[in-house]
Write a protein that holds these residues in place. Structure first.
Motif, PDB file in Angstrom:
ATOM      1  N   THR A  44     -18.265 -25.436  17.239  1.00  0.00           N
ATOM      2  CA  THR A  44     -19.711 -25.681  17.131  1.00  0.00           C
ATOM      3  C   THR A  44     -20.468 -24.377  16.917  1.00  0.00           C
ATOM      4  O   THR A  44     -21.397 -24.312  16.092  1.00  0.00           O
ATOM      5  N   ALA A  45     -20.070 -23.331  17.627  1.00  0.00           N
ATOM      6  CA  ALA A  45     -20.717 -22.032  17.453  1.00  0.00           C
ATOM      7  C   ALA A  45     -20.533 -21.508  16.029  1.00  0.00           C
ATOM      8  O   ALA A  45     -21.479 -20.993  15.412  1.00  0.00           O
ATOM      9  N   ALA A 104     -21.652 -27.190  24.024  1.00  0.00           N
ATOM     10  CA  ALA A 104     -21.945 -27.346  22.597  1.00  0.00           C
ATOM     11  C   ALA A 104     -23.385 -27.793  22.396  1.00  0.00           C
ATOM     12  O   ALA A 104     -24.070 -27.337  21.469  1.00  0.00           O
ATOM     13  N   GLU A 105     -23.866 -28.680  23.257  1.00  0.00           N
ATOM     14  CA  GLU A 105     -25.258 -29.105  23.174  1.00  0.00           C
ATOM     15  C   GLU A 105     -26.204 -27.923  23.372  1.00  0.00           C
ATOM     16  O   GLU A 105     -27.199 -27.767  22.646  1.00  0.00           O
ATOM     17  N   LEU A 106     -25.924 -27.091  24.367  1.00  0.00           N
ATOM     18  CA  LEU A 106     -26.785 -25.947  24.659  1.00  0.00           C
ATOM     19  C   LEU A 106     -26.814 -24.964  23.495  1.00  0.00           C
ATOM     20  O   LEU A 106     -27.861 -24.369  23.190  1.00  0.00           O
ATOM     21  N   LEU A 107     -25.682 -24.801  22.830  1.00  0.00           N
ATOM     22  CA  LEU A 107     -25.650 -23.961  21.633  1.00  0.00           C
ATOM     23  C   LEU A 107     -26.578 -24.527  20.556  1.00  0.00           C
ATOM     24  O   LEU A 107     -27.330 -23.789  19.906  1.00  0.00           O
ATOM     25  N   CYS A 108     -26.520 -25.844  20.384  1.00  0.00           N
ATOM     26  CA  CYS A 108     -27.396 -26.484  19.396  1.00  0.00           C
ATOM     27  C   CYS A 108     -28.865 -26.316  19.773  1.00  0.00           C
ATOM     28  O   CYS A 108     -29.715 -26.033  18.912  1.00  0.00           O
ATOM     29  N   GLU A 109     -29.171 -26.460  21.041  1.00  0.00           N
ATOM     30  CA  GLU A 109     -30.547 -26.276  21.494  1.00  0.00           C
ATOM     31  C   GLU A 109     -31.010 -24.846  21.218  1.00  0.00           C
ATOM     32  O   GLU A 109     -32.150 -24.616  20.788  1.00  0.00           O
ATOM     33  N   SER A 110     -30.145 -23.894  21.455  1.00  0.00           N
ATOM     34  CA  SER A 110     -30.491 -22.494  21.205  1.00  0.00           C
ATOM     35  C   SER A 110     -30.798 -22.244  19.736  1.00  0.00           C
ATOM     36  O   SER A 110     -31.806 -21.602  19.396  1.00  0.00           O
ATOM     37  N   TYR A 111     -29.949 -22.747  18.846  1.00  0.00           N
ATOM     38  CA  TYR A 111     -30.153 -22.520  17.414  1.00  0.00           C
ATOM     39  C   TYR A 111     -31.367 -23.291  16.893  1.00  0.00           C
ATOM     40  O   TYR A 111     -32.037 -22.831  15.967  1.00  0.00           O
ATOM     41  N   ALA A 112     -31.658 -24.430  17.479  1.00  0.00           N
ATOM     42  CA  ALA A 112     -32.852 -25.173  17.070  1.00  0.00           C
ATOM     43  C   ALA A 112     -34.114 -24.414  17.492  1.00  0.00           C
ATOM     44  O   ALA A 112     -35.033 -24.211  16.688  1.00  0.00           O
ATOM     45  N   THR A 127     -23.982 -33.402  35.746  1.00  0.00           N
ATOM     46  CA  THR A 127     -22.922 -32.984  36.668  1.00  0.00           C
ATOM     47  C   THR A 127     -21.575 -33.286  36.021  1.00  0.00           C
ATOM     48  O   THR A 127     -20.859 -34.185  36.456  1.00  0.00           O
ATOM     49  N   PRO A 128     -21.243 -32.574  34.928  1.00  0.00           N
ATOM     50  CA  PRO A 128     -19.976 -32.852  34.226  1.00  0.00           C
ATOM     51  C   PRO A 128     -18.810 -32.865  35.203  1.00  0.00           C
ATOM     52  O   PRO A 128     -18.761 -32.065  36.152  1.00  0.00           O
ATOM     53  N   TYR A 129     -17.876 -33.758  34.921  1.00  0.00           N
ATOM     54  CA  TYR A 129     -16.802 -34.044  35.855  1.00  0.00           C
ATOM     55  C   TYR A 129     -15.441 -33.579  35.329  1.00  0.00           C
ATOM     56  O   TYR A 129     -14.444 -33.769  35.990  1.00  0.00           O
ATOM     57  N   SER A 130     -15.432 -33.001  34.151  1.00  0.00           N
ATOM     58  CA  SER A 130     -14.179 -32.598  33.514  1.00  0.00           C
ATOM     59  C   SER A 130     -14.450 -31.450  32.559  1.00  0.00           C
ATOM     60  O   SER A 130     -15.600 -31.222  32.147  1.00  0.00           O
ATOM     61  N   PRO A 131     -13.418 -30.700  32.164  1.00  0.00           N
ATOM     62  CA  PRO A 131     -13.612 -29.681  31.132  1.00  0.00           C
ATOM     63  C   PRO A 131     -14.212 -30.267  29.862  1.00  0.00           C
ATOM     64  O   PRO A 131     -15.068 -29.644  29.230  1.00  0.00           O
ATOM     65  N   TYR A 132     -13.804 -31.465  29.519  1.00  0.00           N
ATOM     66  CA  TYR A 132     -14.344 -32.149  28.340  1.00  0.00           C
ATOM     67  C   TYR A 132     -15.860 -32.266  28.436  1.00  0.00           C
ATOM     68  O   TYR A 132     -16.591 -31.945  27.492  1.00  0.00           O
ATOM     69  N   GLY A 133     -16.365 -32.730  29.580  1.00  0.00           N
ATOM     70  CA  GLY A 133     -17.794 -32.872  29.762  1.00  0.00           C
ATOM     71  C   GLY A 133     -18.525 -31.541  29.750  1.00  0.00           C
ATOM     72  O   GLY A 133     -19.594 -31.404  29.139  1.00  0.00           O
ATOM     73  N   PHE A 134     -17.961 -30.537  30.421  1.00  0.00           N
ATOM     74  CA  PHE A 134     -18.572 -29.212  30.416  1.00  0.00           C
ATOM     75  C   PHE A 134     -18.640 -28.641  29.006  1.00  0.00           C
ATOM     76  O   PHE A 134     -19.642 -28.031  28.609  1.00  0.00           O
TER      77      PHE A 134
END
Length: 310
Positions: free
Chosen positions: A99-100, A151-159, A139-146
């Motif tokens: 994503t990055a 990836a979402e936070l990266l998108c928010e940053s670039y937006a 409150t992500p419960y797994s590495p997958y969720g984290f």
């Protein structure tokens, strides 16, 4: 006709999205893992396919082939809670690093393109009992969720920082013909052996919001049209939760068998207990699910039985 790119177009959701977009007359190009000869790629709805990582040289091939894309659907990434627990570094690479790399390439070369990120309800994690709103707590419960949340936070940053137009769709439990993993696949594989008893993980009371694949495709496309510099974030679900025991019973009925259902009482590592989408924001897009769970499961069973006979 729009020019559309789909990362991870060989996957379950990506392949269905690509086929649908191509049927609507759009030019669809894809990048991801796995060889796809041109004649096979065409069956996926792809006019051009690049086998490789989400990196500059491969993205440049797509750009050279069809010019600036109108929309990029980013579906490449980790796809399993269980695998993320077993190999967290690999899941991080697939979900976060890819994503990055994509965001940076878009920023430099095609900042006018809209980006649609397929995220997951796993970002919400455990502790929820009611339908979850988009601006609720995480409150992500797994590495997958984290990793999906990262990836979402990266998108928010670039937006926010670079003005990219982005939509983030948190998909809940997407299912349908062609899905060859997870609960429904496991159930069908066992039912194909005519067991008298089905033993499953968990308590049977775990609740999920089941979204049929054709509805999921419609959500992705509708949300993509609302991509913005905010960015636009929306749940991809139906707003209705169904427990695992009930889903298993419905699928057995569709199959025509009535085995005894037994549960281990121990949930899988990383699996939240309840995940139901609040669809208030989704409804503003005019989206109404076209498939009820019972008919979707019947379609899935029909597909599996036809496939197993081949």
């Amino acid at each position: 006709m729009a020019v559309v790119w789909v990362t991870g177009a060989r996957g379950f959701i990506g392949s269905n999205l690509s086929k649908y977009l191509a049927q609507q007359g759009h030019q669809v190009l894809g990048v991801g893992h796995g060889a796809l000869p041109p004649e096979i790629a065409a069956k996926f709805g792809l006019s051009f396919w690049v086998n490789g990582e989400i990196e500059g040289s491969n993205l440049q091939q797509l750009l050279s082939r069809a010019g600036i894309p109108d929309v990029i659907y980013h579906l490449a990434g980790g796809s399993s809670v269980g695998l993320s627990v077993q190999a967290p570094a690999e899941d991080f690479r697939r979900s976060v690093i890819s994503t990055a790399a994509l965001l940076e390439w878009i920023r430099v070369y095609v900042p006018e393109a809209r980006l649609v990120l397929a995220s997951s309800a796993a970002v919400y994690g455990d502790g929820h009992r009611d339908a979850i709103i988009e601006n609720g707590y995480f409150t992500p419960y797994s590495p997958y969720g984290f990793h999906k949340r990262t990836a979402e936070l990266l998108c928010e940053s670039y937006a926010h920082n670079y003005g990219l137009q982005i939509a983030i769709i948190r998909l809940f439990s997407v299912y349908g013909p062609g899905l060859c993993k997870q609960l429904l696949w496991d159930l069908c594989c066992r039912l194909n052996q005519f067991p008298s008893i089905l033993r499953l993980h968990g308590t049977g009371h775990e609740i999920r919001d089941w979204l049929y694949i054709e509805d999921a495709v419609r959500v992705l496309i509708a949300a993509g049209a609302s991509a913005s510099q905010a960015p636009f974030v929306v749940n991809g679900g139906t707003g209705f939760g169904t427990c695992v025991r009930e889903v298993a019973m419905m699928l057995c009925n569709a199959w025509g068998q009535s085995p005894e259902l037994q549960f281990s009482g121990q949930s899988r590592v990383g699996d939240p207990f309840v995940l139901i989408a609040d669809t208030t924001r989704l409804q503003t897009l005019g989206f109404v699910p076209q498939y009820k769970l019972v008919s979707g499961l019947e379609n899935y069973v029909r597909w599996f039985q036809q496939t197993s006979r081949v």
